[in-house]
Design a protein around this motif. Structure first.
Motif, PDB file in Angstrom:
ATOM      1  N   ASP A  82       0.848  -1.184   0.000  1.00  0.00           N
ATOM      2  CA  ASP A  82       0.000   0.000   0.000  1.00  0.00           C
ATOM      3  C   ASP A  82       0.888   1.240   0.000  1.00  0.00           C
ATOM      4  O   ASP A  82       1.528   1.544   0.990  1.00  0.00           O
ATOM      5  N   SER A  83       0.929   1.924  -1.140  1.00  0.00           N
ATOM      6  CA  SER A  83       1.732   3.139  -1.241  1.00  0.00           C
ATOM      7  C   SER A  83       0.902   4.329  -0.769  1.00  0.00           C
ATOM      8  O   SER A  83      -0.319   4.245  -0.702  1.00  0.00           O
ATOM      9  N   PRO A  84       1.542   5.443  -0.481  1.00  0.00           N
ATOM     10  CA  PRO A  84       0.772   6.644  -0.116  1.00  0.00           C
ATOM     11  C   PRO A  84      -0.126   7.115  -1.259  1.00  0.00           C
ATOM     12  O   PRO A  84      -1.028   7.905  -1.037  1.00  0.00           O
ATOM     13  N   PHE A  85       0.104   6.620  -2.458  1.00  0.00           N
ATOM     14  CA  PHE A  85      -0.655   7.050  -3.623  1.00  0.00           C
ATOM     15  C   PHE A  85      -1.596   5.963  -4.145  1.00  0.00           C
ATOM     16  O   PHE A  85      -2.082   6.059  -5.259  1.00  0.00           O
ATOM     17  N   THR A  86      -1.843   4.921  -3.354  1.00  0.00           N
ATOM     18  CA  THR A  86      -2.778   3.884  -3.759  1.00  0.00           C
ATOM     19  C   THR A  86      -4.199   4.435  -3.628  1.00  0.00           C
ATOM     20  O   THR A  86      -4.576   4.944  -2.575  1.00  0.00           O
ATOM     21  N   ALA A  87      -4.963   4.355  -4.704  1.00  0.00           N
ATOM     22  CA  ALA A  87      -6.367   4.775  -4.680  1.00  0.00           C
ATOM     23  C   ALA A  87      -7.208   3.537  -4.381  1.00  0.00           C
ATOM     24  O   ALA A  87      -6.933   2.451  -4.899  1.00  0.00           O
ATOM     25  N   TRP A  88      -8.213   3.707  -3.556  1.00  0.00           N
ATOM     26  CA  TRP A  88      -9.071   2.590  -3.152  1.00  0.00           C
ATOM     27  C   TRP A  88     -10.492   2.827  -3.613  1.00  0.00           C
ATOM     28  O   TRP A  88     -10.936   3.961  -3.704  1.00  0.00           O
ATOM     29  N   GLU A  89     -11.201   1.722  -3.886  1.00  0.00           N
ATOM     30  CA  GLU A  89     -12.621   1.800  -4.182  1.00  0.00           C
ATOM     31  C   GLU A  89     -13.352   0.834  -3.250  1.00  0.00           C
ATOM     32  O   GLU A  89     -12.740  -0.039  -2.651  1.00  0.00           O
ATOM     33  N   GLY A  90     -14.659   1.005  -3.130  1.00  0.00           N
ATOM     34  CA  GLY A  90     -15.436   0.170  -2.230  1.00  0.00           C
ATOM     35  C   GLY A  90     -15.519   0.815  -0.848  1.00  0.00           C
ATOM     36  O   GLY A  90     -15.168   1.981  -0.657  1.00  0.00           O
ATOM     37  N   ASP A  91     -15.981   0.036   0.118  1.00  0.00           N
ATOM     38  CA  ASP A  91     -16.111   0.556   1.480  1.00  0.00           C
ATOM     39  C   ASP A  91     -15.848  -0.571   2.476  1.00  0.00           C
ATOM     40  O   ASP A  91     -15.657  -1.725   2.104  1.00  0.00           O
ATOM     41  N   ASP A  92     -15.843  -0.219   3.771  1.00  0.00           N
ATOM     42  CA  ASP A  92     -15.543  -1.207   4.809  1.00  0.00           C
ATOM     43  C   ASP A  92     -16.616  -2.294   4.891  1.00  0.00           C
ATOM     44  O   ASP A  92     -16.328  -3.427   5.254  1.00  0.00           O
ATOM     45  N   LEU A  93     -17.845  -1.962   4.551  1.00  0.00           N
ATOM     46  CA  LEU A  93     -18.937  -2.929   4.618  1.00  0.00           C
ATOM     47  C   LEU A  93     -18.835  -3.970   3.502  1.00  0.00           C
ATOM     48  O   LEU A  93     -18.993  -5.166   3.722  1.00  0.00           O
ATOM     49  N   HIS A  94     -18.567  -3.528   2.292  1.00  0.00           N
ATOM     50  CA  HIS A  94     -18.543  -4.420   1.126  1.00  0.00           C
ATOM     51  C   HIS A  94     -17.134  -4.821   0.702  1.00  0.00           C
ATOM     52  O   HIS A  94     -16.962  -5.616  -0.207  1.00  0.00           O
ATOM     53  N   GLY A  95     -16.159  -4.261   1.339  1.00  0.00           N
ATOM     54  CA  GLY A  95     -14.771  -4.578   1.007  1.00  0.00           C
ATOM     55  C   GLY A  95     -14.115  -3.475   0.195  1.00  0.00           C
ATOM     56  O   GLY A  95     -14.743  -2.865  -0.655  1.00  0.00           O
ATOM     57  N   ARG A  96     -12.874  -3.216   0.506  1.00  0.00           N
ATOM     58  CA  ARG A  96     -12.097  -2.219  -0.232  1.00  0.00           C
ATOM     59  C   ARG A  96     -11.090  -2.939  -1.104  1.00  0.00           C
ATOM     60  O   ARG A  96     -10.553  -3.958  -0.727  1.00  0.00           O
ATOM     61  N   ARG A  97     -10.857  -2.385  -2.266  1.00  0.00           N
ATOM     62  CA  ARG A  97      -9.865  -2.950  -3.180  1.00  0.00           C
ATOM     63  C   ARG A  97      -9.158  -1.806  -3.899  1.00  0.00           C
ATOM     64  O   ARG A  97      -9.752  -0.754  -4.122  1.00  0.00           O
ATOM     65  N   PRO A  98      -7.907  -2.035  -4.254  1.00  0.00           N
ATOM     66  CA  PRO A  98      -7.174  -0.961  -4.929  1.00  0.00           C
ATOM     67  C   PRO A  98      -7.708  -0.722  -6.340  1.00  0.00           C
ATOM     68  O   PRO A  98      -8.163  -1.653  -7.003  1.00  0.00           O
ATOM     69  N   VAL A  99      -7.654   0.517  -6.775  1.00  0.00           N
ATOM     70  CA  VAL A  99      -7.993   0.856  -8.156  1.00  0.00           C
ATOM     71  C   VAL A  99      -6.808   0.424  -9.022  1.00  0.00           C
ATOM     72  O   VAL A  99      -5.670   0.810  -8.754  1.00  0.00           O
ATOM     73  N   LEU A 100      -7.079  -0.383 -10.028  1.00  0.00           N
ATOM     74  CA  LEU A 100      -6.035  -0.889 -10.911  1.00  0.00           C
ATOM     75  C   LEU A 100      -6.053  -0.117 -12.222  1.00  0.00           C
ATOM     76  O   LEU A 100      -7.117   0.080 -12.813  1.00  0.00           O
ATOM     77  N   THR A 101      -4.892   0.317 -12.667  1.00  0.00           N
ATOM     78  CA  THR A 101      -4.755   1.008 -13.946  1.00  0.00           C
ATOM     79  C   THR A 101      -4.057   0.058 -14.914  1.00  0.00           C
ATOM     80  O   THR A 101      -2.978  -0.465 -14.615  1.00  0.00           O
ATOM     81  N   ALA A 102      -4.676  -0.169 -16.073  1.00  0.00           N
ATOM     82  CA  ALA A 102      -4.099  -1.047 -17.086  1.00  0.00           C
ATOM     83  C   ALA A 102      -2.894  -0.355 -17.721  1.00  0.00           C
ATOM     84  O   ALA A 102      -2.990   0.776 -18.197  1.00  0.00           O
ATOM     85  N   ILE A 103      -1.766  -1.045 -17.732  1.00  0.00           N
ATOM     86  CA  ILE A 103      -0.521  -0.488 -18.273  1.00  0.00           C
ATOM     87  C   ILE A 103       0.212  -1.547 -19.094  1.00  0.00           C
ATOM     88  O   ILE A 103      -0.115  -2.726 -19.054  1.00  0.00           O
ATOM     89  N   TRP A 104       1.204  -1.086 -19.823  1.00  0.00           N
ATOM     90  CA  TRP A 104       2.172  -1.958 -20.484  1.00  0.00           C
ATOM     91  C   TRP A 104       3.479  -1.845 -19.714  1.00  0.00           C
ATOM     92  O   TRP A 104       3.885  -0.746 -19.324  1.00  0.00           O
TER      93      TRP A 104
END
Length: 105
Positions: free
Chosen positions: A6-28
């Protein structure tokens, strides 16, 4: 879920009730830029070795700055084997210089 870098710049989606997961950016991931081979290094072909050429798909989920101002992405990606087998080497939470990354459209 396994522990995630978990970096200081990790963006998260979701919530504590349903679960949080990192936002993934598709890259090469440019393997040629990441695994630079010395021009005078002797070449010994190993047919079952890793193919460290070209680009592979990756998923960026964080980043860290270096002390000199360079940025490193926190990336999950796979490296194929040269013999074409289906399985690939799975790399998780790898620090990769942004110079070896580009956004997938």
């Amino acid at each position: 879920m396994s522990q995630l870098l978990d970096s200081p710049f990790t963006a998260w989606e979701g919530d504590d009730l349903h679960g949080r997961r990192p936002v993934l950016t598709a890259i090469w991931v440019r393997l040629d830029a990441l695994f630079v081979r010395a021009s005078d290094a002797p070449r010994h072909v190993i047919e079952t070795g890793l193919d460290l050429t070209g680009e592979v798909q990756g998923r960026l989920h964080g980043r860290f700055p270096s002390v000199e101002g360079d940025w490193l992405g926190v990336v999950n990606y796979e490296i194929p084997f040269a013999d074409g087998r289906r399985s690939k080497l799975q790399l998780v939470d790898q620090l990769v210089p942004f110079s070896a990354l580009r956004k997938r459209e």
